[in-house]
Enzyme design. Structure first.
Site, mmCIF file in Angstrom:
data_model
loop_
_atom_site.group_PDB
_atom_site.id
_atom_site.type_symbol
_atom_site.label_atom_id
_atom_site.label_comp_id
_atom_site.label_asym_id
_atom_site.label_seq_id
_atom_site.Cartn_x
_atom_site.Cartn_y
_atom_site.Cartn_z
ATOM 1 N N ASP A 89 42.622 43.686 35.131
ATOM 2 C CA ASP A 89 42.631 43.888 36.583
ATOM 3 C C ASP A 89 43.310 45.233 36.847
ATOM 4 O O ASP A 89 44.517 45.358 36.673
ATOM 5 C CB ASP A 89 43.428 42.775 37.283
ATOM 6 C CG ASP A 89 42.743 41.409 37.214
ATOM 7 O OD1 ASP A 89 41.843 41.239 36.358
ATOM 8 O OD2 ASP A 89 43.120 40.509 37.985
ATOM 9 N N LYS A 151 38.669 42.885 43.710
ATOM 10 C CA LYS A 151 39.813 42.003 43.990
ATOM 11 C C LYS A 151 40.604 42.544 45.171
ATOM 12 O O LYS A 151 40.760 43.761 45.309
ATOM 13 C CB LYS A 151 40.668 41.926 42.711
ATOM 14 C CG LYS A 151 41.988 41.175 42.830
ATOM 15 C CD LYS A 151 42.688 41.137 41.465
ATOM 16 C CE LYS A 151 44.136 40.689 41.580
ATOM 17 N NZ LYS A 151 44.851 40.708 40.298
ATOM 18 N N LYS A 180 37.432 38.373 43.683
ATOM 19 C CA LYS A 180 38.683 37.686 43.370
ATOM 20 C C LYS A 180 39.637 37.873 44.535
ATOM 21 O O LYS A 180 39.855 38.996 44.996
ATOM 22 C CB LYS A 180 39.311 38.226 42.079
ATOM 23 C CG LYS A 180 40.682 37.587 41.772
ATOM 24 C CD LYS A 180 41.232 38.014 40.412
ATOM 25 C CE LYS A 180 42.666 37.529 40.212
ATOM 26 N NZ LYS A 180 43.240 37.911 38.910
#
EC number: 4.1.2.4
Length: 216
Positions: A89, A151, A180
């Site tokens: 991430d 995300k 996400k």
């Protein structure tokens, strides 16, 4: 619904100790979460403690500010993968996005994706610092750069996920990347509302209490 399989069981605070990481891994195995998400310095410890389980190791790169140099982020990603990370991430360079240096933002995401190959790359755009238009642009750039997920948040900005921003991101990625949500998702109702809105992964440090609430 197997809500546990949506959850990246997360601990990213600066004060997290080795004991905290080990406990995170034990909980992840007990509740069969999708992954644990830890800072890159703890990847090998998490990998060791999850050996023999289905739980993946996710790590963060350029976290939480995103303002590191691209070579530093690329190195961090490569090193994490070498130590056993299966998902990355990364935080975009928010300042470059706001400076409208969009090619730079895209090239950085591309470089990290190339560095990790077939592994999953999630791009944290830190929605709390972006305008609606910038959220759309950042999401579109992530898709162009072949990211797997977009995300919402690090959880370290001045706000976390919101359903409104997820809707913007969903429309911007147009089915070409997954979503996400992370930042402030602390109970079952919130988690379910994000899943209903189309997210395929939730980053939270409240995974255990969410699953317990579901099994009530």
């Amino acid at each position: 619904m197997e809500i546990n399989k949506f959850i990246d069981h997360t601990i990213l605070k600066a004060t997290a100790t080795e004991a905290d990481i080990i406990k995170l891994c034990e909980e992840a195995k007990e509740y069969n979460f999708f992954s644990v998400c830890v800072n890159s310095g703890y990847v090998s410890l998490a990998k060791k403690n999850l050996a023999g389980s289905n739980v993946k190791v996710c790590t963060v790169v350029g976290f939480p500010l995103g303002a590191m140099s691209t070579p530093a982020k690329v190195f961090e990603a490569k090193q994490a993968v070498k130590e056993g990370a299966e998902e990355v991430d990364m935080v975009i360079n928010i300042g470059e996005l706001k400076s409208k240096n969009l090619k730079k933002v895209e090239q950085e995401i591309t470089a990290i994706k190339e560095a990790i190959g077939d592994l999953v790359l999630k791009v944290i755009i830190e929605t709390c610092y972006l305008t609606r238009q910038e959220i759309v642009i950042a999401s579109e750039i992530a898709v162009k750069a072949k990211a797997d997920y977009v995300k919402t948040s690090t959880g370290f900005g001045n706000d976390g996920a919101s359903l409104e921003n997820i809707a913007l991101m969903k429309s911007a990625v147009n089915g070409q990347a997954k979503l996400k949500a992370s930042g402030g998702i602390k109970n079952l109702d919130m988690a379910l509302s994000y899943i209903e809105a189309g997210v395929e992964r939730i980053g939270t440090s409240s995974g255990v209490s969410i699953v317990k609430e579901l099994n009530g």
